[in-house]
Write a protein that holds these residues in place. Structure first.
Motif, PDB file in Angstrom:
ATOM      1  N   LYS A 109      26.822  52.965  33.728  1.00 29.60           N
ATOM      2  CA  LYS A 109      27.934  52.958  34.678  1.00 29.60           C
ATOM      3  C   LYS A 109      29.034  52.005  34.214  1.00 29.60           C
ATOM      4  O   LYS A 109      28.775  51.018  33.533  1.00 29.60           O
ATOM      5  CB  LYS A 109      27.451  52.528  36.061  1.00 29.60           C
ATOM      6  CG  LYS A 109      26.357  53.411  36.660  1.00 29.60           C
ATOM      7  CD  LYS A 109      26.856  54.815  36.932  1.00 29.60           C
ATOM      8  CE  LYS A 109      25.798  55.632  37.651  1.00 29.60           C
ATOM      9  NZ  LYS A 109      26.247  57.016  37.943  1.00 29.60           N
ATOM     10  N   ARG A 110      30.261  52.331  34.591  1.00 27.44           N
ATOM     11  CA  ARG A 110      31.397  51.445  34.312  1.00 27.44           C
ATOM     12  C   ARG A 110      31.500  50.438  35.453  1.00 27.44           C
ATOM     13  O   ARG A 110      31.771  50.807  36.598  1.00 27.44           O
ATOM     14  CB  ARG A 110      32.696  52.247  34.179  1.00 27.44           C
ATOM     15  CG  ARG A 110      32.745  53.076  32.892  1.00 27.44           C
ATOM     16  CD  ARG A 110      33.952  54.003  32.853  1.00 27.44           C
ATOM     17  NE  ARG A 110      35.213  53.281  32.953  1.00 27.44           N
ATOM     18  CZ  ARG A 110      35.828  52.673  31.939  1.00 27.44           C
ATOM     19  NH1 ARG A 110      35.267  52.685  30.739  1.00 27.44           N
ATOM     20  NH2 ARG A 110      36.976  52.053  32.108  1.00 27.44           N
ATOM     21  N   LEU A 111      31.256  49.155  35.128  1.00 23.02           N
ATOM     22  CA  LEU A 111      31.197  48.088  36.127  1.00 23.02           C
ATOM     23  C   LEU A 111      32.370  47.130  35.951  1.00 23.02           C
ATOM     24  O   LEU A 111      32.514  46.496  34.912  1.00 23.02           O
ATOM     25  CB  LEU A 111      29.878  47.321  36.003  1.00 23.02           C
ATOM     26  CG  LEU A 111      29.698  46.123  36.943  1.00 23.02           C
ATOM     27  CD1 LEU A 111      29.585  46.595  38.395  1.00 23.02           C
ATOM     28  CD2 LEU A 111      28.453  45.318  36.553  1.00 23.02           C
ATOM     29  N   GLY A 112      33.214  47.014  36.970  1.00 22.17           N
ATOM     30  CA  GLY A 112      34.355  46.118  36.914  1.00 22.17           C
ATOM     31  C   GLY A 112      33.981  44.679  37.235  1.00 22.17           C
ATOM     32  O   GLY A 112      33.106  44.430  38.066  1.00 22.17           O
ATOM     33  N   GLY A 170      36.676  35.964  33.383  1.00 25.65           N
ATOM     34  CA  GLY A 170      36.528  34.523  33.502  1.00 25.65           C
ATOM     35  C   GLY A 170      35.693  34.060  34.675  1.00 25.65           C
ATOM     36  O   GLY A 170      35.488  32.859  34.850  1.00 25.65           O
ATOM     37  N   THR A 171      35.183  34.995  35.485  1.00 27.54           N
ATOM     38  CA  THR A 171      34.409  34.617  36.665  1.00 27.54           C
ATOM     39  C   THR A 171      32.914  34.522  36.357  1.00 27.54           C
ATOM     40  O   THR A 171      32.438  34.974  35.319  1.00 27.54           O
ATOM     41  CB  THR A 171      34.596  35.649  37.800  1.00 27.54           C
ATOM     42  OG1 THR A 171      34.126  36.926  37.334  1.00 27.54           O
ATOM     43  CG2 THR A 171      36.061  35.760  38.199  1.00 27.54           C
ATOM     44  N   LEU A 172      32.175  33.944  37.321  1.00 27.46           N
ATOM     45  CA  LEU A 172      30.719  33.914  37.212  1.00 27.46           C
ATOM     46  C   LEU A 172      30.156  35.324  37.150  1.00 27.46           C
ATOM     47  O   LEU A 172      29.157  35.580  36.468  1.00 27.46           O
ATOM     48  CB  LEU A 172      30.115  33.198  38.418  1.00 27.46           C
ATOM     49  CG  LEU A 172      30.275  31.681  38.507  1.00 27.46           C
ATOM     50  CD1 LEU A 172      29.675  31.192  39.815  1.00 27.46           C
ATOM     51  CD2 LEU A 172      29.604  31.009  37.334  1.00 27.46           C
ATOM     52  N   GLN A 173      30.796  36.246  37.861  1.00 25.56           N
ATOM     53  CA  GLN A 173      30.320  37.618  37.864  1.00 25.56           C
ATOM     54  C   GLN A 173      30.389  38.231  36.467  1.00 25.56           C
ATOM     55  O   GLN A 173      29.486  38.965  36.066  1.00 25.56           O
ATOM     56  CB  GLN A 173      31.147  38.467  38.850  1.00 25.56           C
ATOM     57  CG  GLN A 173      30.859  38.155  40.299  1.00 25.56           C
ATOM     58  CD  GLN A 173      31.732  37.043  40.840  1.00 25.56           C
ATOM     59  OE1 GLN A 173      32.291  36.252  40.089  1.00 25.56           O
ATOM     60  NE2 GLN A 173      31.844  36.957  42.151  1.00 25.56           N
ATOM     61  N   GLU A 174      31.471  37.936  35.731  1.00 24.55           N
ATOM     62  CA  GLU A 174      31.560  38.473  34.376  1.00 24.55           C
ATOM     63  C   GLU A 174      30.421  37.927  33.516  1.00 24.55           C
ATOM     64  O   GLU A 174      29.745  38.683  32.794  1.00 24.55           O
ATOM     65  CB  GLU A 174      32.900  38.122  33.727  1.00 24.55           C
ATOM     66  CG  GLU A 174      33.010  38.691  32.319  1.00 24.55           C
ATOM     67  CD  GLU A 174      34.223  38.200  31.550  1.00 24.55           C
ATOM     68  OE1 GLU A 174      34.592  38.864  30.568  1.00 24.55           O
ATOM     69  OE2 GLU A 174      34.782  37.146  31.906  1.00 24.55           O
ATOM     70  N   THR A 175      30.207  36.613  33.573  1.00 29.04           N
ATOM     71  CA  THR A 175      29.135  35.997  32.779  1.00 29.04           C
ATOM     72  C   THR A 175      27.782  36.577  33.165  1.00 29.04           C
ATOM     73  O   THR A 175      26.980  36.942  32.291  1.00 29.04           O
ATOM     74  CB  THR A 175      29.129  34.477  32.992  1.00 29.04           C
ATOM     75  OG1 THR A 175      30.393  33.940  32.594  1.00 29.04           O
ATOM     76  CG2 THR A 175      28.021  33.826  32.172  1.00 29.04           C
ATOM     77  N   ILE A 210      30.826  47.099  30.871  1.00 27.38           N
ATOM     78  CA  ILE A 210      31.608  46.095  31.592  1.00 27.38           C
ATOM     79  C   ILE A 210      33.107  46.281  31.325  1.00 27.38           C
ATOM     80  O   ILE A 210      33.535  46.386  30.177  1.00 27.38           O
ATOM     81  CB  ILE A 210      31.187  44.670  31.185  1.00 27.38           C
ATOM     82  CG1 ILE A 210      29.672  44.491  31.336  1.00 27.38           C
ATOM     83  CG2 ILE A 210      31.942  43.636  32.020  1.00 27.38           C
ATOM     84  CD1 ILE A 210      29.152  44.710  32.731  1.00 27.38           C
ATOM     85  N   VAL A 211      33.891  46.307  32.403  1.00 30.60           N
ATOM     86  CA  VAL A 211      35.341  46.490  32.314  1.00 30.60           C
ATOM     87  C   VAL A 211      36.021  45.286  32.961  1.00 30.60           C
ATOM     88  O   VAL A 211      35.787  44.995  34.143  1.00 30.60           O
ATOM     89  CB  VAL A 211      35.795  47.778  33.025  1.00 30.60           C
ATOM     90  CG1 VAL A 211      37.296  47.973  32.871  1.00 30.60           C
ATOM     91  CG2 VAL A 211      35.027  48.985  32.480  1.00 30.60           C
ATOM     92  N   ASP A 212      36.864  44.572  32.216  1.00 35.37           N
ATOM     93  CA  ASP A 212      37.553  43.372  32.727  1.00 35.37           C
ATOM     94  C   ASP A 212      38.812  43.735  33.507  1.00 35.37           C
ATOM     95  O   ASP A 212      39.566  44.645  33.119  1.00 35.37           O
ATOM     96  CB  ASP A 212      37.943  42.449  31.574  1.00 35.37           C
ATOM     97  CG  ASP A 212      36.760  41.673  31.029  1.00 35.37           C
ATOM     98  OD1 ASP A 212      35.836  41.387  31.804  1.00 35.37           O
ATOM     99  OD2 ASP A 212      36.758  41.366  29.824  1.00 35.37           O
TER     100      ASP A 212
END
Length: 271
Positions: A149-152, A156-161, A172-174
Motif C-alpha cells: 500500500k502507498r502510505l503517506g 521529518g516526523t516520528l511517524q516517518e521514522t 512510503i510517500v513523503d
C-alpha cells in the motif's frame, strides 16, 4: 475509548483557565539572559495544520494545546503574549531552524528522540500519545494489511521514522504536512496516511469516509520544546515553567480542554 468532553472536564477547564488568569508571572528579565534571537521576545517556530496541538484559527492566529501551554510557560518567565511570536513552516524545517538560530524554540508536539537530540536540545517532556493509520479502505485493519500500500507520512516526523522501520512492505510517500497527505488520501493518490492520533481524530470527524484503522501506542518519545544546543539558561527556565504548570493544575486543565476524554499520563499531573 475517547469521548466528548463531560461537564466535569469542562468544569476542570474553566477552573484551570481561572487559575492561569490569576497566577502571578515573573518580571521580564533584564538584558538578554536567555540569549534570544531578538532580546525581549521569544521567537517560536511551529506548524499550522496539526490540530489540536498547533493550528491556525479562522483569524490566522496560532492556537492549540502546545501553543497555550507554551504561552503559559513563557508568562511564568516574564514574557507576555505580545513578546512571544509564532511563525509557521514545514515540520521538517523546524529543528534545523532552531539549530541555526532562526528561532529560539520550536513548539509542535515534537517527540524527543536520540537522532533529534543530536541536532537540538529539548525541554523535559510534556505530552505522550498514539500514532494512527488513517484510511478509507475497510481492508486495512492491521500492520500486515499495509503491505504493497502507498502510505503517506509527514517528512521529518516520528511517524516517518516509525513507518520506515516497521512498515517495511509499504510504499512510503513523503508530504510536507498533514493537509497535503489527507488531500492525497481523499483523492485516492495514497491508500493510507500515518499521523498522530489526535490529528487523525480531527480528520476522521471532518471527512466521514476516513477511519482510524490502526492505533499504535507511542509513549517512548514524549513531546518537548526544542532549544538551540548549549542554551542552558533558556532550557532551564522552560523546564521550571513546565513543572510549575504541571504542579498547579494548569497542564491538566489544558489537556482536558484540548483532549477531552483522553487518558492523562500520571507523570504530568500534580503530585
Amino acid at each position: 475509548m475517547f469521548h466528548r468532553c463531560s461537564r466535569r472536564l469542562a468544569l476542570v477547564s474553566v477552573l484551570g483557565a481561572a487559575l492561569m488568569a490569576v497566577a502571578p508571572a515573573e518580571a521580564a528579565p533584564a538584558g538578554n539572559p536567555y540569549d534570544l534571537v531578538e532580546p525581549g521576545t521569544i521567537s517560536v517556530g511551529t506548524v499550522g495544520d496539526s490540530k489540536p496541538y498547533t493550528f491556525t484559527d479562522a483569524n490566522g492566529q496560532f492556537d492549540g494545546f502546545d501553543i497555550e501551554l507554551f504561552r503559559d510557560v513563557a508568562r511564568r518567565m516574564g514574557f507576555d503574549k505580545d513578546h512571544v511570536t509564532f511563525t509557521g513552516q514545514d515540520f521538517s524545517a523546524l529543528l534545523p531552524s532552531v539549530a541555526n538560530g532562526r528561532f529560539d524554540t520550536a513548539v509542535a508536539a515534537i517527540g524527543i528522540t536520540e537522532p533529534r537530540k543530536k541536532v537540538v536540545d529539548f525541554s523535559d517532556g510534556y505530552l505522550a500519545g498514539y500514532l494512527t493509520v488513517l484510511s478509507a479502505e475497510p481492508g486495512i485493519k492491521g500492520v500486515d494489511d499495509l503491505a504493497g500500500k502507498r502510505l503517506g507520512v509527514v517528512q521529518g516526523t516520528l511517524q516517518e521514522t516509525y513507518a520506515r522501520e516497521h512498515f517495511i512492505k509499504a510504499d512510503i510517500v513523503d508530504f510536507p504536512d498533514n493537509n497535503a497527505g489527507v488531500s492525497a488520501l481523499n483523492s485516492g493518490s495514497i491508500d493510507a496516511h500515518f499521523l498522530d492520533y489526535e490529528a487523525a481524530k480531527q480528520y476522521g470527524d471532518q471527512y466521514k469516509g476516513l477511519t482510524l484503522a490502526i492505533n499504535i501506542p507511542s509513549f517512548d518519545a514524549p513531546a518537548g520544546f526544542a532549544v538551540r544546543k548549549g542554551n542552558v539558561a533558556f532550557r532551564a527556565a522552560l523546564n521550571k515553567g513546565l513543572h510549575e504548570a504541571m504542579q498547579d493544575g494548569t497542564w491538566k486543565a489544558l489537556y482536558a480542554k484540548w483532549f477531552p476524554g483522553s487518558p492523562m499520563p500520571a507523570d504530568y499531573l500534580p503530585k
